[in-house]
Design an enzyme around this catalytic site. Structure first.
Site, PDB file in Angstrom:
ATOM      1  N   CYS A   1      55.109  69.661  33.194  1.00 28.25           N
ATOM      2  CA  CYS A   1      54.581  68.563  32.942  1.00 28.25           C
ATOM      3  C   CYS A   1      55.394  67.380  33.737  1.00 28.25           C
ATOM      4  O   CYS A   1      54.715  66.516  34.310  1.00 28.25           O
ATOM      5  CB  CYS A   1      55.051  68.153  31.453  1.00 28.25           C
TER       6      CYS A   1
ATOM      7  N   CYS B   1      59.315  70.439  29.245  1.00 29.78           N
ATOM      8  CA  CYS B   1      58.016  71.186  30.064  1.00 29.78           C
ATOM      9  C   CYS B   1      58.199  70.723  31.502  1.00 29.78           C
ATOM     10  O   CYS B   1      57.873  69.758  31.802  1.00 29.78           O
ATOM     11  CB  CYS B   1      56.757  71.022  29.400  1.00 29.78           C
TER      12      CYS B   1
END
Lengths: 309, 107
Positions: free
Chosen positions: B36, B33
Site C-alpha cells: 500500500c 501494508c
C-alpha cells in the site's frame, strides 16, 4: 563507439537493480532503471527481515525499500515506470522495446527477480483477494480470530505462518514433506507455537466457497486420504518463478528458466548482465542480490570503458 | 499526503463516494501494508493527472473496518473505482500504472 540512448539500462527495481543503479549513478554512467510496478520488488511484501546486516532489531521490508530508494535518489538515478516488452541483443548497440518506445543501450542489467509461484489448484485465481493471499503482512489483520491455511515449508512460509498466529486463532500449515526446510530458528518457533497445526505429507488440492474462501481440500500424499477443512483464508508460499517472459531466446537460461551468468554477472551475451533472484544463483536473499547488483554495475562500467577505447 | 487525495472513512463514505457526482477511485490501505505504501506515490501521480475528472480518495481500513467489510475486501491494497454509487472496477494488489490509467480513462 556507436551512438546509443544510454550506456546502461537496468531492468527491474528490486534490491539487485537498485544497487546496480546506485553504483552506476555514482559512477556517473548514463543510466536508466525501468520498473514495471513499484521499486522494491518482493521486499515490499516482506514482513520482518532479520538476516540483513546493519539492523540489529531487524527491519521491515517496506522500510528497507524506502531507505534504498532514498539513497539512489540522492544520486539522481533515473527511474521510469514502464515495462520491457522485448529485447534485441544481437548488435553491440542493444535495443530494448518498452510499452511505448524503443531505447538503445550499450549494456543491460537484467534484475527482474521472481514472482511467487502459483499452485494451479482450482479456486486459487478466483479467490485471490477474497481470502487467497501471498502477503501475510498486508492481509493478516483481516483474519482476526479466523482459521487460515498456509502452504509451504520454506523460510517464507514458516515466518509468515508465525506472523499470522498474531491474528488467526488457528493456522493449518500444509507441507508436502514430513519436515520443514526453513532455518532451524524458525522451525523451533513454529513447532513450539500451539496455534499452528501441521499437516505433513499433504498438498492443497482445491479452494472453495461462495463469495469468499470457506473451505479447502487437502490430500495426504502418503496415505491418499482426502479431507476438507473449513478456513477463512489461504496463504501460499511454494517457491518462485523467474520473471523472464521478455527475454525469449536472447540470453541462455538454465533448466528452471533462470538466467545463466558468471562470477562477473555476465550472461551468454557480452554486455548483458543478470543479477538477483532472476539469476541462476545458489541463494536468493537481499544480501546476495545487493552483492550481485554491485558486481554487475562495476563490470558494466568496465565494459563501457573498453568499448570507448 | 498529497492534497489531491481525500481521506475518507466509514462515516463519510456514503456522502463522499456513493453520492459523488464525479467518479471516485478509493484506495483501501493500512499503515502496516508495505505494498500500500509502495503504490501510494503512483496513486498521487494519477490524482495529479486526472484529478479534474475523477475524485481520488483513500480509506484506512484499520480505522474504518465497516466499509472494507461491506465491499468484501480481504486483501490490500485494493482500489475500487465507483461511478454513480456503483462499483465499476476493482483492482487487488500492485499493478502497473498503465493498468490504473486504463481503468480511469474508461469512464
Amino acid at each position: 563507439m556507436k551512438e546509443a540512448d544510454y550506456e546502461l539500462v537496468i531492468i527491474g527495481g528490486g534490491p539487485a537493480g537498485l544497487t546496480a543503479g546506485l553504483y552506476a549513478a555514482r559512477a556517473k554512467l548514463n543510466v536508466i532503471l525501468i520498473e514495471k510496478l513499484v521499486p522494491g520488488g518482493q521486499v515490499v511484501i516482506s514482513g520482518w527481515i532479520e538476516n540483513y546486516p546493519g539492523f540489529p532489531e531487524g527491519v521491515s521490508g517496506p522500510d528497507l525499500v524506502q531507505k534504498i530508494t532514498e539513497q539512489v535518489k540522492r544520486f539522481d538515478l533515473n527511474i521510469e515506470s514502464n515495462e520491457v516488452v522485448s529485447m534485441d541483443l544481437f548488435e553491440p548497440v542493444k535495443k530494448i522495446t518498452l510499452s511505448d518506445r524503443t531505447i538503445s543501450t550499450h549494456t543491460v542489467i537484467i534484475a527482474t527477480g521472481a514472482s511467487p509461484k502459483k499452485l494451479g489448484v482450482p479456486g486459487e485465481e478466483n479467490f485471490y483477494g477474497k481470502g487467497v493471499s501471498f502477503c501475510a503482512t498486508c492481509d493478516g489483520p483481516f483474519f482476526k480470530d479466523s482459521v487460515v491455511a498456509t502452504v509451504g515449508g520454506g523460510n517464507t512460509a514458516v515466518q509468515e505462518s508465525l506472523f499470522l498466529t498474531k491474528f488467526a486463532k488457528k493456522v493449518y500449515l500444509i507441507h508436502r514433506r514430513d519436515k520443514l526446510r526453513a532455518d532451524a530458528i524458525l522451525q523451533e518457533r513454529a513447532l513450539a507455537n500451539n496455534k499452528i497445526e501441521f499437516l505433513w505429507d499433504s498438498v492443497l488440492t482445491g479452494i472453495n466457497g461462495l463469495t469468499h474462501v470457506e473451505k479447502i481440500s487437502v490430500q495426504n500424499i502418503k496415505t491418499g486420504d482426502k479431507k476438507e477443512l473449513p478456513v477463512d483464508g489461504c496463504f501460499m508460499w511454494v517457491g518462485i518463478v523467474p520473471n523472464t517472459h521478455f527475454i525469449a531466446d536472447t540470453v541462455k537460461l538454465d533448466e528452471y528458466g533462470f538466467v545463466i551468468a558468471d562470477l562477473n554477472m555476465e550472461t551468454s551475451v557480452p554486455g548483458v548482465f543478470a543479477v538477483g533472484d532472476v539469476r541462476n544463483t545458489p541463494l536468493r536473499q537481499i544480501a546476495t542480490a545487493i552483492g550481485d547488483g554491485a558486481i554487475a554495475a562495476i563490470t558494466a562500467e568496465n565494459y563501457i570503458e573498453n568499448i570507448k577505447k | 499526503m498529497a492534497k489531491d487525495i481525500l481521506e475518507i472513512g466509514d462515516s463519510s463514505f456514503d456522502a463522499e463516494v456513493l453520492q459523488s457526482e464525479k467518479p471516485v477511485l478509493v484506495d483501501f490501505w493500512a499503515p502496516w501494508c508495505g505494498p500500500c505504501r509502495a503504490i501510494a506515490p503512483m496513486v498521487e501521480e494519477l490524482a495529479a493527472a486526472f484529478g479534474d475528472k475523477v475524485k481520488f480518495a483513500k480509506c484506512n481500513v484499520d480505522e474504518n473496518p465497516a466499509t472494507p467489510s461491506k465491499f468484501g475486501i480481504k486483501s490490500i491494497p485494493t482500489l475500487i473505482f465507483f461511478n454513480q454509487g456503483k462499483v465499476l472496477d476493482k483492482i487487488v494488489g500492485i499493478v502497473p500504472k498503465s493498468q490504473l490509467e486504463e481503468m480511469i480513462t474508461k469512464v
